[in-house]
Design a protein around this motif. Structure first.
Motif, PDB file in Angstrom:
ATOM      1  N   GLY A  50      -1.313 -11.382   3.440  1.00 60.59           N
ATOM      2  CA  GLY A  50      -0.240 -11.495   2.395  1.00 60.59           C
ATOM      3  C   GLY A  50      -0.995 -12.437   1.496  1.00 60.59           C
ATOM      4  O   GLY A  50      -1.964 -12.083   0.868  1.00 60.59           O
ATOM      5  N   GLU A  51      -0.100 -13.305   0.927  1.00 59.69           N
ATOM      6  CA  GLU A  51      -0.590 -14.310   0.225  1.00 59.69           C
ATOM      7  C   GLU A  51      -0.631 -15.637   0.612  1.00 59.69           C
ATOM      8  O   GLU A  51       0.523 -16.153   0.669  1.00 59.69           O
ATOM      9  N   SER A  52      -1.631 -16.455   0.964  1.00 60.39           N
ATOM     10  CA  SER A  52      -1.521 -17.629   1.483  1.00 60.39           C
ATOM     11  C   SER A  52      -0.669 -18.715   0.861  1.00 60.39           C
ATOM     12  O   SER A  52      -0.114 -19.650   1.544  1.00 60.39           O
ATOM     13  N   ALA A  83      -4.691 -13.834   5.008  1.00 59.32           N
ATOM     14  CA  ALA A  83      -4.027 -15.040   4.516  1.00 59.32           C
ATOM     15  C   ALA A  83      -3.564 -15.845   5.839  1.00 59.32           C
ATOM     16  O   ALA A  83      -3.535 -17.045   5.787  1.00 59.32           O
ATOM     17  N   ARG A 141      -8.930  -8.405  -0.203  1.00 60.37           N
ATOM     18  CA  ARG A 141      -8.896  -9.900  -0.955  1.00 60.37           C
ATOM     19  C   ARG A 141      -9.147 -10.797   0.060  1.00 60.37           C
ATOM     20  O   ARG A 141      -8.629 -12.038   0.334  1.00 60.37           O
ATOM     21  N   HIS A 176      -7.725  -7.055   8.215  1.00 61.29           N
ATOM     22  CA  HIS A 176      -6.659  -6.652   9.057  1.00 61.29           C
ATOM     23  C   HIS A 176      -6.615  -5.606   9.949  1.00 61.29           C
ATOM     24  O   HIS A 176      -7.116  -4.687   9.756  1.00 61.29           O
TER      25      HIS A 176
END
Ligand SMILES: NC(=O)CC[C@H](N)C(=O)O
Length: 197
Positions: A50-52, A83, A141, A176
């Motif tokens: 996700g977004e850390s 993340a 990313r 992932h």
């Protein structure tokens, strides 16, 4: 342990559902974790991609950061993807200001090291602890591990960079596996949970 281990997925943000599915197919009872009370009830925990920076903020807001740090330090098995790997790093090379880490793995990570969203790619990665050939991993990313300390074991490299690490109760991958249908890393993690419960 007899029976299925109960494995949580930190459900503050990120690709929670895919991890729940992958864990179930690896023989675990999988459930989302949003509150300290829910964290207390699981035998192991996945920190999703996700977004850390967002996850770190929400973990503080939900009163989960300290309980997470304590349980990981106390030996609860934990698996971080992307993340989630960043959250498990003892040090982030390029944190956003105020970005917190749970820690648990003696490593330094570089966020977004493999490039931007539109440079995402899928790759076959040989992971030392996973039998049966390379694992299909999606890099979005993705961070890489800039350096590891003596206590951390490198499980995989891709393109000359460390992308999978294990230290005692903690496992982390840059990529992932939950998005590719290859659930062998979740099976490895479920075994780590069974081993300590
Ligand atoms: N797919 C991902 O989890 C991306 C991680 C993201 N770059 C971060 O810093 O958290």
């Amino acid at each position: 342990m007899t029976g299925s281990p109960v494995v949580g997925v930190l459900a503050l943000q990120g690709d929670v559902r895919e991890h729940l599915t992958a864990l179930a197919s690896a023989g675990a009872v999988a459930r989302p974790v949003r509150r300290p009370g829910e964290l207390a009830e699981v035998d192991g925990l996945v920190l999703p991609g996700g977004e850390s920076t967002t996850m770190s903020k929400l973990a503080v807001l939900f009163g989960l950061l300290e309980p997470l740090r304590e349980r990981v330090a106390a030996g609860m098995p934990v698996y971080g993807t992307c993340a989630g790997m960043i959250l498990l790093a003892d040090e982030i090379l390029d944190p956003r200001s105020g970005q917190e880490t749970v820690g648990g793995i003696d490593m330094v990570v570089r966020r977004n090291a493999f490039g931007r969203q539109n440079e995402s790619f899928e790759a076959a990665v040989d992971v030392a602890a996973v039998p049966g050939g390379p694992v299909e991993g999606l890099f979005i990313r993705a961070p890489w591990v800039e350096s590891v300390g003596a206590r951390a074991e490198v499980l995989a490299e891709y393109d000359g960079h460390v992308v999978a690490v294990r230290q005692r109760n903690a496992l982390a991958t840059s990529f992932h596996p939950e998005l590719t249908g290859d659930h062998r890393l979740h099976a490895l993690f479920a075994d780590m949970v069974r081993a300590v419960n």
